[in-house]
Scaffold this active site. Structure first.
Site, short mmCIF file in Angstrom:
data_model
loop_
_atom_site.label_atom_id
_atom_site.label_comp_id
_atom_site.label_asym_id
_atom_site.label_seq_id
_atom_site.Cartn_x
_atom_site.Cartn_y
_atom_site.Cartn_z
CG LEU A 35 -13.02 -35.92 -6.38
CD1 LEU A 35 -13.67 -34.80 -5.61
CD2 LEU A 35 -11.52 -35.81 -6.31
N GLY A 36 -14.54 -40.33 -6.01
CA GLY A 36 -14.89 -41.51 -5.23
C GLY A 36 -16.33 -41.91 -5.48
N GLY A 38 -19.73 -44.18 -3.65
CA GLY A 38 -20.24 -44.85 -2.45
C GLY A 38 -21.57 -45.51 -2.74
CB ALA A 39 -24.04 -47.00 -0.43
N GLY A 41 -24.43 -42.72 -4.89
CA GLY A 41 -23.85 -41.74 -5.79
C GLY A 41 -22.34 -41.72 -5.90
CB VAL A 43 -17.85 -37.48 -4.93
CG1 VAL A 43 -17.44 -36.04 -4.75
CG2 VAL A 43 -18.85 -37.89 -3.88
CE LYS A 56 -23.02 -38.93 -2.44
NZ LYS A 56 -22.84 -39.28 -1.04
CG ASP A 148 -20.90 -44.20 7.93
OD1 ASP A 148 -20.25 -44.99 8.62
OD2 ASP A 148 -21.05 -44.32 6.71
#
Lengths: 311, 246
Positions: A35-36, A38-39, A41, A43, A56, A148
């Site tokens: 799904l995506g 990031g910094a 981990g 997901v 995640k 954030d």
């Protein structure tokens, strides 16, 4: 130190169909798709006993534990669902023997706020503003600051359209240093305040969220004073005209709480409604209807009660 | 924990050392004395992959007990903060882990606990990170090739000070550049709770290709010692001096 070894390890890449089995709670998850990332981990959408869930996973165990702590404390906020609900927290030992931390959340399906407003029009801006401010107020009341806040961390789920927070990794305790931020949304970057976690920090980012809808490529700091530049950016967007004064006040930390900002916003929204030239005729028989409805429900309840007495 | 403060050296460089002792060895020496060495390697904007020289960046941080990262100069600000905070957490986690092992036995670290207990411990680590005092010595490579990156470096350091001063704990920063004119390192900015007062630009750049990273780390390490010596002499003023941290 041991962490260094972990830090150097390559990021994780799981294929669809991969099985993740928890070391402590022994639950089984089947990876479906990414799904995506990031910094901290990646997901994945996964299948847990036939139900979809978001998983995640990361090799940065420490940061993951911190995120889980935040999700847990958000769940304690009663009467509302601020973050996605947490389903499981566990470790996974990969076939190569490396240990990863993971947690499983409710899978939220929806579209981005930018996409939604583009499709359904500017009428929704005010609605989302109020929704967000209400949620922020609830969060701040419990002693947390979102940190954030950005469009990527928000999702509009349908029926009824509601803004939900998807990533709460930056959530910081009130009075501390903001844990995670994105420059564009950060008042420190613009030189308009500190990075101490306080309600006004979130309210600044809130304004930037609504600016991003109209400046999808964002914009950068220029030589002119940041305050002036941001004011100009707000003024250039026609859709934001009614909210100008409120947004500008929030940019300069003029609101001590979300409730205060919400009040101003409601005021502005009502004023805008009055100014509109056409009025939709409101049905005037609402009192009568309410009476009949509650009466009907009462009779039904009584019947059920009497019926239950018979057995 | 209340008594000590965390000590870090933050080394910003764009290449490998070519003079004096092995920087990894001096970093190990610093680590032995309770100073963590973090390294950020800065790439040219048109560089596509990291050159071999930057392998050293990783090695120095590894033996210095710190964190390393290689970045392009535009993402320097965020990296500087991430590295500093991560290194703090790492050090604190190291302390907590050691304590845990002493209480629970040699093979019971944070990693070996179930996620619930780990969560509670991480809360303690986070609390410590927020409240403990921090001393950062920034060591900037000012050899010729760094020339056009220095404005970005300055901005990143000011940004770091904004972030760290939003914490509850106190901070002290100082900046040294290397190579110095006659010495290995040169003072740019003396110990101070804030960095937003740096108006002085970095000193005239030294030409020639000398990059004495090893000796620079050794010198930097002594700067912590000097200060504490000074502090012990002026024990009376200490409380007054520390209040400026707020």
């Amino acid at each position: 130190m041991k962490m260094n070894r972990v830090w150097k390890k390559q990021g994780i890449d799981l294929r669809p169909g991969a099985q993740i089995k928890g070391k402590w709670h022994h639950n089984n998850y089947t990876i479906q798709r990414k799904l995506g990332a990031g910094a901290i981990g990646t997901v994945y959408l996964c299948d847990y006993g036939g139900r979809p869930a978001a998983l995640k996973i990361s090799d940065k165990g420490t940061s993951m534990t911190v995120e889980v702590n935040v999700l847990k404390s958000l769940e304690k906020v009663q009467g509302s669902r601020l973050g996605p609900s947490l389903l499981d927290v566990d470790d996974w030992v990969s076939p190569t023997g490396d240990m990863y931390s993971f947690y499983v959340m409710e899978y939220l399906q929806g579209e981005t706020m930018v996409g939604f407003i583009r499709k359904h029009g500017k009428d929704w801006i005010g609605v989302f503003m109020l929704q967000l401010l209400e949620d922020l107020e609830k969060l701040h009341q419990t002693g947390w600051i979102f940190g954030d806040l950005k469009t990527e961390n928000l999702l509009v789920v349908s029926s009824p359209p509601t803004v939900r927070w998807v990533d709460v990794g930056g959530t910081t305790k009130l009075g501390r240093a903001i844990k995670e931020y994105t420059e564009f949304y950060d008042r420190g970057y613009w030189g308009l305040g500190s990075r101490r976690a306080e309600p006004s920090y979130d309210l600044f980012a809130f304004v930037m969220v609504f600016l991003t809808i109209y400046y999808p490529n964002r914009f950068e700091k220029e030589h002119e004073a940041a305050e002036k530049l941001l004011y100009k950016k707000i003024d250039r967007v026609n859709d934001l005209t009614p909210y100008r004064s409120v947004l500008k006040k929030a940019l300069t930390s003029g609101y001590a709480s979300s409730a205060e900002m919400k009040q101003d916003l409601i005021h502005v929204l009502n004023a805008a409604k009055k100014r509109e030239t056409y009025h939709k005729q409101k049905p005037k028989h609402s009192w009568k209807l309410l009476f009949m409805e509650s009466g009907g429900i009462g009779i039904l309840a009584l019947m059920y009660y009497l019926f239950s007495l018979l057995f | 924990m209340k008594n000590g403060s965390l000590k870090q050296i933050l080394l910003l460089t764009d290449g490998c050392s070519n003079k004096g002792e092995d920087p990894s060895a001096t970093a190990a020496l610093a680590y032995q004395q309770g100073i963590t060495v973090n390294v950020i390697g800065i790439l040219e904007d048109d560089q596509t992959e990291s050159p071999d020289g930057l392998q050293e960046v990783e090695d120095i941080a590894l033996s210095g007990g710190g964190v390393s990262q290689i970045v392009y100069s535009e993402s320097l600000s965020q990296t500087v903060q991430m590295v500093t905070k991560q290194a703090m957490n790492q050090t604190l986690q190291g302390f907590v882990n050691k304590e845990l092992r002493q209480i629970l036995g040699s093979d019971q670290g944070i990693e070996d606990m179930d996620p619930e207990k780990r969560g509670e411990i991480m809360e303690v680590v986070e609390d410590l990170g927020e409240t403990s005092d921090l001393e950062v010595l920034v060591l900037v490579d000012t050899s010729a090739s760094m020339h056009n990156k220095l404005p970005t470096v300055k901005e990143a350091l000011i940004d770091l000070s904004i972030s760290l001063n939003s914490r509850i704990g106190r901070n002290k920063f100082c900046i040294y550049s290397f190579p110095g004119k006659r010495k290995d390192i040169q003072k740019v900015f003396d110990w101070s709770p804030k960095l937003d007062t740096i108006s002085t630009v970095f000193p005239k750049l030294t030409s020639g290709g000398i990059t004495p990273t090893g000796p620079a780390i050794r010198e930097a390490m002594y700067q912590f010692g000097k200060k504490s010596l000074l502090r012990s002499f002026r024990h009376e003023d200490e409380s007054g001096m520390e209040e400026t941290g707020y």
